[in-house]
Design a protein around this motif. Structure first.
Motif, mmCIF file in Angstrom:
data_model
loop_
_atom_site.group_PDB
_atom_site.id
_atom_site.type_symbol
_atom_site.label_atom_id
_atom_site.label_comp_id
_atom_site.label_asym_id
_atom_site.label_seq_id
_atom_site.Cartn_x
_atom_site.Cartn_y
_atom_site.Cartn_z
ATOM 1 N N CYS A 27 0.860 -1.187 0.000
ATOM 2 C CA CYS A 27 0.000 0.000 0.000
ATOM 3 C C CYS A 27 0.893 1.233 0.000
ATOM 4 O O CYS A 27 2.075 1.154 0.324
ATOM 5 C CB CYS A 27 -0.953 0.009 1.191
ATOM 6 N N ARG A 41 -1.458 -11.324 11.144
ATOM 7 C CA ARG A 41 -2.519 -10.705 11.922
ATOM 8 C C ARG A 41 -2.287 -9.219 12.216
ATOM 9 O O ARG A 41 -3.191 -8.405 12.084
ATOM 10 C CB ARG A 41 -2.663 -11.455 13.243
ATOM 11 N N THR A 42 -1.067 -8.882 12.617
ATOM 12 C CA THR A 42 -0.783 -7.503 13.010
ATOM 13 C C THR A 42 -0.790 -6.537 11.826
ATOM 14 O O THR A 42 -0.687 -5.335 12.007
ATOM 15 C CB THR A 42 0.578 -7.414 13.713
ATOM 16 N N TYR A 44 -3.245 -6.625 9.353
ATOM 17 C CA TYR A 44 -4.551 -6.680 8.689
ATOM 18 C C TYR A 44 -5.108 -5.318 8.278
ATOM 19 O O TYR A 44 -5.739 -5.205 7.248
ATOM 20 C CB TYR A 44 -5.581 -7.394 9.576
ATOM 21 N N ASP A 45 -4.868 -4.309 9.106
ATOM 22 C CA ASP A 45 -5.485 -3.012 8.844
ATOM 23 C C ASP A 45 -4.548 -2.008 8.188
ATOM 24 O O ASP A 45 -4.873 -0.850 8.042
ATOM 25 C CB ASP A 45 -5.980 -2.391 10.166
ATOM 26 N N LEU A 46 -3.398 -2.465 7.822
ATOM 27 C CA LEU A 46 -2.347 -1.558 7.374
ATOM 28 C C LEU A 46 -2.763 -0.668 6.200
ATOM 29 O O LEU A 46 -2.334 0.462 6.091
ATOM 30 C CB LEU A 46 -1.110 -2.377 6.997
ATOM 31 N N ASP A 47 -3.596 -1.196 5.322
ATOM 32 C CA ASP A 47 -3.931 -0.440 4.109
ATOM 33 C C ASP A 47 -5.226 0.366 4.243
ATOM 34 O O ASP A 47 -5.688 0.948 3.279
ATOM 35 C CB ASP A 47 -4.026 -1.393 2.911
ATOM 36 N N LYS A 48 -5.796 0.433 5.440
ATOM 37 C CA LYS A 48 -7.150 0.988 5.516
ATOM 38 C C LYS A 48 -7.228 2.487 5.187
ATOM 39 O O LYS A 48 -8.243 2.941 4.698
ATOM 40 C CB LYS A 48 -7.810 0.659 6.855
ATOM 41 N N ASP A 49 -6.172 3.230 5.431
ATOM 42 C CA ASP A 49 -6.190 4.656 5.088
ATOM 43 C C ASP A 49 -5.417 4.957 3.805
ATOM 44 O O ASP A 49 -5.241 6.113 3.443
ATOM 45 C CB ASP A 49 -5.585 5.477 6.234
ATOM 46 N N SER A 53 -3.578 0.495 -3.052
ATOM 47 C CA SER A 53 -3.097 -0.757 -2.458
ATOM 48 C C SER A 53 -3.366 -1.922 -3.396
ATOM 49 O O SER A 53 -4.126 -1.809 -4.359
ATOM 50 C CB SER A 53 -3.747 -0.993 -1.097
#
Ligand SMILES: [Zn+2]
Ligand SMILES: [Zn+2]
Length: 168
Positions: A27, A41-42, A44-49, A53
């Protein structure tokens, strides 16, 4: 969910080595770099903002004997359109504006030295679209390197190292 793992292979005939790792994603991060990461797991949200990506696929050109990394963009948000997103990822890849903070602890430093890229939109990935080596223009496989035989000489391969990252 596909399990995150890294496996290293070696050809018993020619000694060619490569890795099969994934799921690999990227991303655009806040520092204006391509953030490459493996889906644990850690992460998972890295690309949310992120405004751009997608998936990373690693392949190989037999003719050049060169590993090629494909950035397949699957998500684009304003201010970018498709063309701009492709141009931007190409530019950052060429300038080596790449961060591997999450991936780095798990991989060998030599694995970070890919220097040949293709950037495309991922919705084309499952069509009959063909990909060509950016250096010699010969056709290259769309998917990751073979797990059954050596992509370079066709020889027998063995697993030399591997780890499952799912418990992390
Ligand atoms: Zn080539
Ligand atoms: Zn081989």
């Amino acid at each position: 969910m596909e399990m995150a793992s890294i496996d290293y292979f070696e050809c018993e005939n020619c000694g060619f080595r490569w890795k099969d790792q994934g799921p690999l994603l990227f991303c655009l991060n806040e520092d204006g770099e391509i953030e490459e990461y493996i889906l644990i797991r850690t992460a998972y949200d890295l690309d949310k903002d992120s405004s751009i990506s997608g998936d990373i696929v690693e392949t190989y050109c037999v003719n050049c004997d060169k590993k090629i990394k494909m950035y397949l963009i699957s998500f684009i948000k304003k201010p970018y359109d498709e063309e701009e997103a492709i141009a931007l990822i190409e530019k950052f890849a060429n300038e080596n504006k790449i961060s591997n903070t999450i991936l780095k602890p798990f991989i060998k430093s030599s694995d970070l030295k890919d220097d040949c890229y293709i950037v495309d939109l991922s919705r084309n990935f499952h069509t009959s679209k063909r990909y060509h080596c950016p250096i010699c223009n010969s056709e290259i496989p769309k998917y990751i390197l073979s797990k059954n035989s050596c992509p370079k000489c066709g020889g027998e391969i063995k697993v030399v190292d591997g780890m499952c990252l799912d418990k992390l």
